[in-house]
Design a protein around this motif. Sequence first.
Motif, PDB file in Angstrom:
ATOM      1  N   ASN A 215      45.235  47.880  45.214  1.00 40.64           N
ATOM      2  CA  ASN A 215      46.603  47.734  46.669  1.00 40.64           C
ATOM      3  C   ASN A 215      45.740  48.334  48.335  1.00 40.64           C
ATOM      4  N   HIS A 216      45.027  49.533  47.586  1.00 40.94           N
ATOM      5  CA  HIS A 216      43.857  50.213  48.490  1.00 40.94           C
ATOM      6  C   HIS A 216      43.167  49.290  49.441  1.00 40.94           C
ATOM      7  N   ARG A 217      42.721  48.515  49.048  1.00 38.39           N
ATOM      8  CA  ARG A 217      41.661  47.080  48.938  1.00 38.39           C
ATOM      9  C   ARG A 217      42.396  46.202  50.014  1.00 38.39           C
ATOM     10  N   ILE A 218      43.705  45.839  48.800  1.00 34.87           N
ATOM     11  CA  ILE A 218      44.255  44.694  49.985  1.00 34.87           C
ATOM     12  C   ILE A 218      44.522  45.287  51.030  1.00 34.87           C
ATOM     13  N   GLU A 219      45.275  46.852  51.247  1.00 29.42           N
ATOM     14  CA  GLU A 219      46.018  48.012  52.186  1.00 29.42           C
ATOM     15  C   GLU A 219      44.297  47.080  53.321  1.00 29.42           C
ATOM     16  N   ASP A 220      43.205  47.695  52.414  1.00 31.30           N
ATOM     17  CA  ASP A 220      42.104  47.493  53.849  1.00 31.30           C
ATOM     18  C   ASP A 220      41.654  46.595  54.078  1.00 31.30           C
ATOM     19  N   LEU A 221      42.132  45.481  53.693  1.00 30.36           N
ATOM     20  CA  LEU A 221      41.962  43.985  53.929  1.00 30.36           C
ATOM     21  C   LEU A 221      42.617  43.433  54.833  1.00 30.36           C
ATOM     22  N   GLU A 222      44.202  44.387  54.621  1.00 34.39           N
ATOM     23  CA  GLU A 222      44.616  43.981  55.963  1.00 34.39           C
ATOM     24  C   GLU A 222      44.825  44.307  56.965  1.00 34.39           C
ATOM     25  N   LYS A 223      44.060  46.109  57.087  1.00 37.52           N
ATOM     26  CA  LYS A 223      44.048  46.213  58.448  1.00 37.52           C
ATOM     27  C   LYS A 223      43.223  45.703  59.301  1.00 37.52           C
ATOM     28  N   LYS A 224      42.000  45.149  58.724  1.00 32.31           N
ATOM     29  CA  LYS A 224      41.217  44.490  58.995  1.00 32.31           C
ATOM     30  C   LYS A 224      41.088  42.929  59.687  1.00 32.31           C
TER      31      LYS A 224
END
Length: 83
Positions: free
Chosen positions: A72-81
């Motif tokens: 979930n943290h990786r997905i959030e990071d990808l969404e922010k980028k």
Amino acid sequence: METIISACISACVTLLVCLISNRGQQEKTRALLEYKLEELTKRVDKHNNVIERTYELEQKLCVQEEQMKIANHRIEDLEKKGG
């Protein structure tokens, strides 16, 4: 005198019958106790097996929850980028 002898013989026979009867009852009681102990041991083994399996499942669940948090943290990071 005959009365005393017959009474002694009668007492000895009665005592012998009681001893034989008690011996038989003790053997039956011992066999029953051994059977019940064996069955109880089997039930305890089953219970312990369930406890061990539950512990393993809880450990796997903790690992999976941690992996989900990381994903979930990786997905959030990808969404922010990307956003």
